[in-house]
Every structure is written in structure tokens, then in C-alpha cells.
Motif scaffolding. Structure first.
Motif, short mmCIF file in Angstrom:
data_model
loop_
_atom_site.label_atom_id
_atom_site.label_comp_id
_atom_site.label_asym_id
_atom_site.label_seq_id
_atom_site.Cartn_x
_atom_site.Cartn_y
_atom_site.Cartn_z
N PRO A 277 -6.76 12.48 -19.80
CA PRO A 277 -8.15 12.49 -19.33
C PRO A 277 -8.50 11.30 -18.43
O PRO A 277 -9.45 11.37 -17.65
CB PRO A 277 -8.95 12.44 -20.64
N GLY A 278 -7.74 10.21 -18.53
CA GLY A 278 -8.02 9.04 -17.71
C GLY A 278 -7.41 9.09 -16.33
O GLY A 278 -7.64 8.17 -15.51
N TYR A 279 -6.66 10.15 -16.02
CA TYR A 279 -5.97 10.20 -14.73
C TYR A 279 -6.92 10.18 -13.53
O TYR A 279 -6.66 9.48 -12.55
CB TYR A 279 -5.06 11.43 -14.65
N PRO A 280 -8.04 10.92 -13.53
CA PRO A 280 -8.94 10.87 -12.36
C PRO A 280 -9.41 9.46 -12.03
O PRO A 280 -9.50 9.09 -10.86
CB PRO A 280 -10.10 11.78 -12.76
N ALA A 281 -9.71 8.66 -13.05
CA ALA A 281 -10.14 7.27 -12.79
C ALA A 281 -8.99 6.47 -12.18
O ALA A 281 -9.20 5.66 -11.26
CB ALA A 281 -10.62 6.62 -14.09
N LEU A 282 -7.78 6.65 -12.70
CA LEU A 282 -6.62 5.97 -12.14
C LEU A 282 -6.42 6.37 -10.68
O LEU A 282 -6.12 5.53 -9.83
CB LEU A 282 -5.38 6.30 -12.96
N HIS A 283 -6.58 7.66 -10.39
CA HIS A 283 -6.39 8.13 -9.02
C HIS A 283 -7.39 7.48 -8.07
O HIS A 283 -7.03 7.05 -6.96
CB HIS A 283 -6.53 9.65 -8.97
N LEU A 284 -8.63 7.40 -8.48
CA LEU A 284 -9.63 6.74 -7.64
C LEU A 284 -9.31 5.27 -7.44
O LEU A 284 -9.45 4.72 -6.34
CB LEU A 284 -11.02 6.92 -8.24
N ALA A 285 -8.84 4.61 -8.50
CA ALA A 285 -8.50 3.19 -8.39
C ALA A 285 -7.36 2.98 -7.40
O ALA A 285 -7.39 2.06 -6.58
CB ALA A 285 -8.12 2.64 -9.76
N GLN A 286 -6.33 3.84 -7.45
CA GLN A 286 -5.21 3.64 -6.54
C GLN A 286 -5.58 3.98 -5.09
O GLN A 286 -5.01 3.43 -4.16
CB GLN A 286 -3.97 4.41 -7.01
N ILE A 359 -15.69 3.29 -4.54
CA ILE A 359 -15.41 4.44 -5.39
C ILE A 359 -15.94 5.72 -4.77
O ILE A 359 -15.27 6.75 -4.76
CB ILE A 359 -16.00 4.21 -6.80
N ASP A 360 -17.17 5.66 -4.22
CA ASP A 360 -17.74 6.85 -3.58
C ASP A 360 -16.88 7.29 -2.40
O ASP A 360 -16.66 8.49 -2.18
CB ASP A 360 -19.17 6.57 -3.13
N ALA A 361 -16.39 6.32 -1.62
CA ALA A 361 -15.54 6.66 -0.48
C ALA A 361 -14.23 7.28 -0.95
O ALA A 361 -13.74 8.25 -0.37
CB ALA A 361 -15.27 5.41 0.36
N ALA A 362 -13.66 6.72 -2.01
CA ALA A 362 -12.42 7.26 -2.56
C ALA A 362 -12.63 8.66 -3.12
O ALA A 362 -11.79 9.55 -2.96
CB ALA A 362 -11.88 6.33 -3.65
N ARG A 363 -13.77 8.86 -3.78
CA ARG A 363 -14.07 10.17 -4.36
C ARG A 363 -14.19 11.23 -3.26
O ARG A 363 -13.62 12.33 -3.38
CB ARG A 363 -15.37 10.08 -5.15
N SER A 364 -14.89 10.91 -2.20
CA SER A 364 -15.04 11.85 -1.08
C SER A 364 -13.70 12.14 -0.43
O SER A 364 -13.38 13.28 -0.09
CB SER A 364 -16.01 11.29 -0.04
N TYR A 365 -12.89 11.09 -0.27
CA TYR A 365 -11.57 11.27 0.33
C TYR A 365 -10.68 12.15 -0.54
O TYR A 365 -10.00 13.05 -0.05
CB TYR A 365 -10.92 9.90 0.54
N THR A 370 -7.86 16.97 -0.64
CA THR A 370 -7.22 18.00 -1.43
C THR A 370 -7.64 19.38 -0.97
O THR A 370 -6.80 20.28 -0.80
CB THR A 370 -7.56 17.83 -2.92
N ALA A 371 -8.93 19.58 -0.73
CA ALA A 371 -9.41 20.88 -0.26
C ALA A 371 -8.80 21.23 1.09
O ALA A 371 -8.38 22.37 1.32
CB ALA A 371 -10.93 20.88 -0.17
N THR A 372 -8.69 20.25 1.98
CA THR A 372 -8.11 20.50 3.30
C THR A 372 -6.62 20.80 3.20
O THR A 372 -6.12 21.74 3.81
CB THR A 372 -8.34 19.29 4.22
N ALA A 373 -5.92 19.98 2.42
CA ALA A 373 -4.47 20.14 2.30
C ALA A 373 -4.10 21.47 1.66
O ALA A 373 -3.04 22.04 1.99
CB ALA A 373 -3.89 18.99 1.49
N LEU A 404 -13.49 14.43 -10.65
CA LEU A 404 -13.74 13.16 -9.96
C LEU A 404 -15.21 12.76 -10.06
O LEU A 404 -15.52 11.57 -10.23
CB LEU A 404 -13.33 13.28 -8.49
N ASP A 405 -16.11 13.72 -9.94
CA ASP A 405 -17.54 13.41 -10.02
C ASP A 405 -17.92 12.85 -11.38
O ASP A 405 -18.88 12.09 -11.50
CB ASP A 405 -18.36 14.68 -9.76
N GLY A 406 -17.16 13.22 -12.42
CA GLY A 406 -17.48 12.75 -13.76
C GLY A 406 -16.95 11.38 -14.09
O GLY A 406 -17.17 10.88 -15.20
#
Length: 449
Positions: A277-286, A359-365, A370-373, A404-406
Motif C-alpha cells: 500500500p505504501g508504493y504510490p508514496a514511494l513512487h512520488l518520492a522517487q 508532490i503535485d507536479a510529480a502526481r500530475s507527471y 502513464t495514461a499517455t504511455a 496517487l490522489d490518495g
């Protein structure tokens, strides 16, 4: 359509959405597992009259040489079957505008291909035939064996491959590295009997995943798969990839490349698997750290200092585990300085956690990229196959944006403090000895970081 197939159509609470709707990728139309253990995931995406085919067969390589044998077997799968010559196989594929290719690594064999939409049943029949009885004559094996040995040998001289192999040994030790990393000698020594044993042991339906994406009717596709793959033998139980063990941080390892004008830096630290469950936060951090063009590491190392022309961070996921990876290629004279900047940015992740703006910039990216790819059927098929292989649900891509939004800023900050500590990082540097001399720890081959 049989009732047994119909009842396995997905039911996530609403009819599957087609395409990208409000930034969310569509849900698969169907997700079922046959009696032999083959999982089938189907997505209708009638963009062009093609169907993308992805098959993943996981396995556990338990002895040196097995990966090389699996790679050779993968090379032979698209070259006919025990009942069909390579020429006849190619002609049958060509009649439907189809291609099938296969590859293997230390954890899975993958078949990738596509076909004209009306050719899906006969092309799946060709695939099922090759899987159940590949062509293992000496005439077929000998040239592929030579090509594979040559390709592995050439790869071992590339700086990136040298770094990858050394990092594997640094993380998991010589014994596991020897099992997971094929050598040209192992490929060259592979016999038809070796291939037959590998086929019997590893190429079963149990745990395999077949993904179909494109211009198809889900119910009809499921009926075809059930009829064509239902007799595929399950294979031995328990033939699943080994979960890589946790590995400690520590000094970097120098891989000498005399005269090299550039240095290849590869760093790694244990991370959360994608199923956590913590993976989305890790992804945003990286992403804030080094995983996007707007990241801290890119801003410092490339834009400000001009030390690196190729760099970034990411999460390498395998079943049951993930690794935070940092990569940088730099001119030899900037090697020590580049490593210092990387360490500073790792330390800054705890000292200055990602801001709300970052974080907001990372979330949007993350959501947008992902949607584009994944907007093309081929990319969606590959993405689904890779994600299912590491254990996430079939609706993971669909729910990625809301996941990601959560994520809260506090959760991203905690991930930054937990997974970006320099003490937890290890790695390798492929470089001329003079480029890393200030960091050398005597004659041990270790470097301070």
C-alpha cells in the motif's frame, strides 16, 4: 460462449470503460484462470484491426545455466514446432499479418506478438502448438545456440552490461548472480536434452498469464483461448521466481575499465514491492528525487553542474520485491563530484522532504505519463503483462490515478526519509581507476560513498 467462461468476466462494479476516461485507463473486459492454471486477461481496444498478444511464463532458475537454456528455448519457440517446420510456421503467421517473438530472463519467459484481428484463433493455435511441442531438432538448435552465445559475449563488453552484472553480484552475492546471469559458455554448451528438460520443468501453464488487447470480442477470445490452451500441461507446482532477499547498503564496488573516458554509476537500495500500500508514496518520492525531468537530481547534476548527460531514478520491480535504482553516466573527470551530488540529494530527501508543490507536479507527471504511455494497444498489453507478473491486480492501471490522489504529503515525506538514506545504498562504478582514486579504500576495490 460457455457458462464456465461467462461467469469469469470481470465485475468491478460497472461496465469496463473504453480508452482513457477522465485520466483513467480502461478496465480489462475479462480476467479468468483456466483449470490448468493459465490466467487470461482480455481488453477490447478497437483502435486498429489488430490484436496484441503477450504471454508471460514465470519460473525459478535454481542452477547455473538454466537461464541460458531458457533463453535458447525462447529463441526456438517462434521457429516452428515438433509438427511444423520453421518455414511452414512463418508462412502461417504471414498469412494473418502476424508476428511472434520470445525472450527470457532470470524469472520469466515472454512471448510478444500481434495479429490481424480475424487471425487471432489460428495464431493462438500456432502459439499453443509451439509451447506444447517446440522444434528441438539439432538443425533448429545449432544456429540459435551460436547466435545466443555470440550475443551474450558481445553484451559482456558493454559498460552498462558490466555495471548491471556487477550490481547483481553486489546486491545478492556470487551464488545468486551466477544463477541469474547467463554466460556465453553456458549457452554454447546447451544440448537438445537440456532444452527438453527445461521445457518439461518450466514451460507449463500454471502461473502463466496471457494478455490480449485490441480489436476483439472478449467472449469469443476467451472461448478460443479455452479451446486452444486448455490442454496445455500445468507443469510442476512451485515453479515460481525466487523473491530476492533484502540486501544491505555499503561501500560501492569499482569495476575497472582502463582508459574509459566516461564512468557508469549504478546505485541501489531496497524498496517496497508494487503490491505494498505504501508504493504510490514511494513512487512520488522517487519522481521528486530523480525520476522526472523536473526532479531534484536532474536539476543539480545535469542542468546546474553539467556532470551527467544520462541520469535518473526509478523502481525496478520483480515478484515480491522492488529496488530503488539510481543511474548516471558522467565524464571520467566528474565522477567523484557527481557521486558527491547524488549523496547530497539523497540526504536532502530527509532534511528537506518533498514540498506540496513538488508532490503535485510529480502526481500530475505520474498519472499523465502513464495514461499517455499506455494509450496504444501494444503498450497497454505490455504494461498489463509486466504488472500482472509482479503480482498487482488487473485493475491496477485503471486505479493508478486515484491511488496517487490518495497519497498525503506526510506519506511522501515518510517514504523520502525511509528509502533514500545513503547508508542503505550500495552500488557499482564502472570507470578508469584514476577517475575514482580519491574514493578508493586501499586495494579492496571498494569505494567510499
Amino acid at each position: 460462449m460457455t457458462a464456465g467462461v461467462a461467469k469469469n468476466l470481470l465485475s468491478y462494479g460497472s461496465r469496463p470503460e473504453k480508452g482513457v476516461v477522465a485520466g483513467r485507463l480502461q478496465l480489462p473486459d475479462a480476467d479468468l484462470t483456466l483449470g490448468n492454471g493459465l490466467r487470461v486477461v482480455v481488453c477490447s481496444a478497437p483502435v486498429v484491426p489488430l490484436v496484441e498478444i503477450r504471454l508471460t511464463v514465470p519460473y525459478a532458475a535454481t542452477a547455473p545455466g538454466e537461464v541460458a537454456h531458457c533463453q535458447l528455448l525462447a529463441e526456438l519457440l517462434p521457429r516452428g514446432s515438433a509438427h511444423r517446420s520453421a518455414g511452414d510456421h512463418d508462412a502461417a503467421l504471414a498469412a494473418h499479418g502476424a508476428t511472434l517473438n520470445a525472450s527470457a530472463d532470470a524469472r520469466k519467459l515472454t512471448v510478444t506478438g500481434h495479429t490481424m484481428a480475424d487471425g487471432l484463433p489460428p495464431v493462438l493455435a500456432l502459439l499453443a502448438e509451439a509451447l506444447r511441442g517446440p522444434r528441438l531438432t539439432e538443425e533448429a538448435v545449432a544456429p540459435e545456440r551460436e547466435r545466443l552465445a555470440r550475443r551474450i559475449r558481445l553484451a559482456t563488453h558493454q559498460p552498462a552490461a558490466l555495471a548491471q552484472h556487477a550490481l547483481l553480484r553486489r546486491r545478492y552475492g556470487e551464488e545468486r548472480a551466477a544463477r541469474w546471469q547467463p554466460t556465453p559458455e553456458q549457452a554454447a554448451a546447451c544440448t537438445r536434452d537440456d532444452l527438453a528438460r527445461v521445457h518439461a520443468r518450466h514451460l507449463g501453464a500454471r502461473g502463466a498469464v496471457l494478455v490480449l488487447v485490441g480489436d476483439l470480442e472478449p467472449e469469443e477470445a476467451l472461448v478460443s483461448v479455452t479451446e486452444l490452451f486448455g490442454a496445455w500441461e500445468p507443469g510442476p507446482e512451485g515453479d515460481l521466481p525466487e523473491v530476492p532477499p533484502w540486501f544491505p547498503g555499503g561501500p560501492l564496488r569499482h569495476v575497472d575499465r582502463p582508459g574509459a573516458v566516461q564512468s557508469v554509476i549504478r546505485l541501489a537500495a531496497p524498496a517496497l514491492p508494487r503490491t505494498d500500500p505504501g508504493y504510490p508514496a514511494l513512487h512520488l518520492a522517487q519522481l521528486v528525487f530523480g525520476g522526472s525531468f523536473a526532479s531534484r537530481l536532474v536539476a543539480r547534476l545535469r542542468e546546474d553542474k553539467g556532470y551527467a548527460y544520462q541520469l535518473g531514478s526509478g523502481v525496478e520491480s520483480v515478484p515480491g520485491a522492488s529496488t530503488l535504482m539510481v543511474e548516471a553516466d558522467t565524464a571520467a573527470e566528474h565522477t567523484v563530484a557527481a557521486l558527491a551530488v547524488i549523496r547530497e540529494e539523497l540526504e536532502r530527501m530527509a532534511a528537506e522532504p518533498p514540498s506540496a508543490r513538488e508532490i503535485d507536479a510529480a502526481r500530475s507527471y505520474a498519472a499523465g505519463s502513464t495514461a499517455t504511455a499506455m494509450s496504444a494497444p501494444g503498450a497497454l498489453a505490455s504494461g498489463l503483462a509486466n504488472l500482472l507478473h509482479v503480482g498487482v491486480r488487473a485493475d491496477w492501471l485503471h486505479n493508478w490515478g486515484p491511488l496517487l490522489d490518495g497519497v498525503s504529503p506526510d506519506q511522501v515525506g515518510e517514504a523520502a526519509r525511509r528509502f533514500f538514506r545513503p547508508a542503505d545504498v550500495t552500488g557499482v562504478v564502472v570507470a578508469d581507476e584514476r577517475a575514482v582514486a580519491p574514493l578508493c579504500r586501499g586495494t579492496t576495490g571498494e569505494l567510499s560513498f
